[in-house]
Every structure is written in C-alpha cells, then in structure tokens.
Design a protein around this motif. Sequence first.
Motif, short mmCIF file in Angstrom:
data_model
loop_
_atom_site.label_atom_id
_atom_site.label_comp_id
_atom_site.label_asym_id
_atom_site.label_seq_id
_atom_site.Cartn_x
_atom_site.Cartn_y
_atom_site.Cartn_z
N THR A 5 -27.14 38.51 65.76
CA THR A 5 -28.42 38.15 66.35
C THR A 5 -28.22 36.93 67.24
O THR A 5 -27.55 35.97 66.85
N HIS A 6 -28.81 36.96 68.44
CA HIS A 6 -28.76 35.81 69.33
C HIS A 6 -29.72 34.75 68.78
O HIS A 6 -30.94 34.92 68.80
N ARG A 7 -29.18 33.68 68.23
CA ARG A 7 -29.97 32.73 67.45
C ARG A 7 -31.01 31.99 68.30
O ARG A 7 -32.11 31.70 67.82
N ALA A 8 -30.68 31.67 69.55
CA ALA A 8 -31.66 30.98 70.40
C ALA A 8 -32.86 31.88 70.66
O ALA A 8 -34.01 31.41 70.67
N SER A 9 -32.62 33.16 70.85
CA SER A 9 -33.72 34.10 71.07
C SER A 9 -34.53 34.31 69.80
O SER A 9 -35.75 34.46 69.85
N ALA A 10 -33.87 34.32 68.67
CA ALA A 10 -34.57 34.54 67.40
C ALA A 10 -35.56 33.41 67.12
O ALA A 10 -36.57 33.63 66.45
N LYS A 11 -35.30 32.22 67.64
CA LYS A 11 -36.20 31.10 67.43
C LYS A 11 -37.41 31.15 68.36
O LYS A 11 -38.41 30.51 68.11
N ARG A 12 -37.30 31.89 69.45
CA ARG A 12 -38.35 31.92 70.47
C ARG A 12 -39.25 33.14 70.40
O ARG A 12 -40.33 33.14 70.99
N PHE A 13 -38.84 34.17 69.70
CA PHE A 13 -39.60 35.41 69.64
C PHE A 13 -39.89 35.76 68.19
O PHE A 13 -39.08 35.49 67.31
N ARG A 14 -41.05 36.37 67.97
CA ARG A 14 -41.45 36.81 66.63
C ARG A 14 -41.67 38.30 66.64
O ARG A 14 -42.20 38.86 67.61
N ILE A 15 -41.31 38.96 65.55
CA ILE A 15 -41.48 40.40 65.45
C ILE A 15 -42.61 40.67 64.46
O ILE A 15 -42.62 40.13 63.35
N SER A 16 -43.57 41.49 64.87
CA SER A 16 -44.69 41.82 64.00
C SER A 16 -44.24 42.85 62.97
O SER A 16 -43.14 43.39 63.04
N GLY A 17 -45.13 43.13 62.05
CA GLY A 17 -44.83 44.11 61.02
C GLY A 17 -44.63 45.50 61.57
O GLY A 17 -43.93 46.32 60.98
N THR A 18 -45.28 45.79 62.71
CA THR A 18 -45.15 47.11 63.32
C THR A 18 -44.00 47.18 64.31
O THR A 18 -43.80 48.21 64.95
N GLY A 19 -43.25 46.07 64.49
CA GLY A 19 -42.08 46.08 65.35
C GLY A 19 -42.30 45.58 66.76
O GLY A 19 -41.39 45.63 67.59
N ARG A 20 -43.52 45.09 67.06
CA ARG A 20 -43.76 44.56 68.40
C ARG A 20 -43.19 43.14 68.50
O ARG A 20 -43.15 42.41 67.51
N ILE A 21 -42.74 42.75 69.68
CA ILE A 21 -42.12 41.44 69.91
C ILE A 21 -43.10 40.56 70.66
O ILE A 21 -43.66 40.97 71.67
N PHE A 22 -43.31 39.34 70.15
CA PHE A 22 -44.25 38.41 70.75
C PHE A 22 -43.55 37.12 71.16
O PHE A 22 -42.55 36.72 70.55
N HIS A 23 -44.08 36.46 72.19
CA HIS A 23 -43.60 35.15 72.61
C HIS A 23 -44.79 34.27 72.92
O HIS A 23 -45.93 34.75 73.02
N GLN A 24 -44.56 32.97 73.05
CA GLN A 24 -45.62 32.02 73.35
C GLN A 24 -45.68 31.76 74.86
O GLN A 24 -44.67 31.88 75.55
N HIS A 25 -46.85 31.35 75.32
CA HIS A 25 -47.00 30.96 76.72
C HIS A 25 -46.24 29.67 76.98
O HIS A 25 -46.03 28.85 76.07
N ALA A 26 -45.86 29.47 78.23
CA ALA A 26 -45.24 28.21 78.65
C ALA A 26 -46.33 27.18 78.94
O ALA A 26 -47.53 27.51 78.99
N ASN A 27 -45.94 25.93 79.15
CA ASN A 27 -46.83 24.84 79.58
C ASN A 27 -47.91 24.51 78.55
O ASN A 27 -49.06 24.26 78.90
N ARG A 28 -47.56 24.49 77.28
CA ARG A 28 -48.53 24.18 76.24
C ARG A 28 -48.16 22.93 75.44
O ARG A 28 -48.65 22.73 74.34
N LYS A 29 -47.29 22.09 75.98
CA LYS A 29 -46.82 20.95 75.20
C LYS A 29 -47.61 19.68 75.48
O LYS A 29 -47.95 18.95 74.56
#
Length: 63
Positions: A5-29
Amino acid sequence: MKTKTHRASAKRFRISGTGRIFHQHANRKHKLSKMRPQYRREAGRPVEVRGADRKRLRRILSI
C-alpha cells in the motif's frame, strides 16, 4: 508477490464500507474568514474520487 500500500496515499484517502474512495477539499487549513460560508461548508465534506483517478487509487491502495 503481494503489492504494498502506498502509505502517503493511504493517509489522504478514506474508503467507505461500500468501497467508494473519498478525499478532502484543499484550502481548508487557514484564512477561512475570507471564504464564502457556502464554500466553507461544502469544502468541509469529503468528496468521492471519480473517473480514471479511482482506478489508479484502487491499485495504489491495494483494494
């Protein structure tokens, strides 16, 4: 040989229970006071990855 598993990507993306991949918007800090409240609300929600990016991420994340 198992794929890693690409560890940097694993920290930035989340997988839902149904297998969909989600990410956060930029510019929220910081500097949120300059943004429209509507954008701030929408940017706080996760977004589903679409198209060719999803296929590539499935391989990177070893799903």
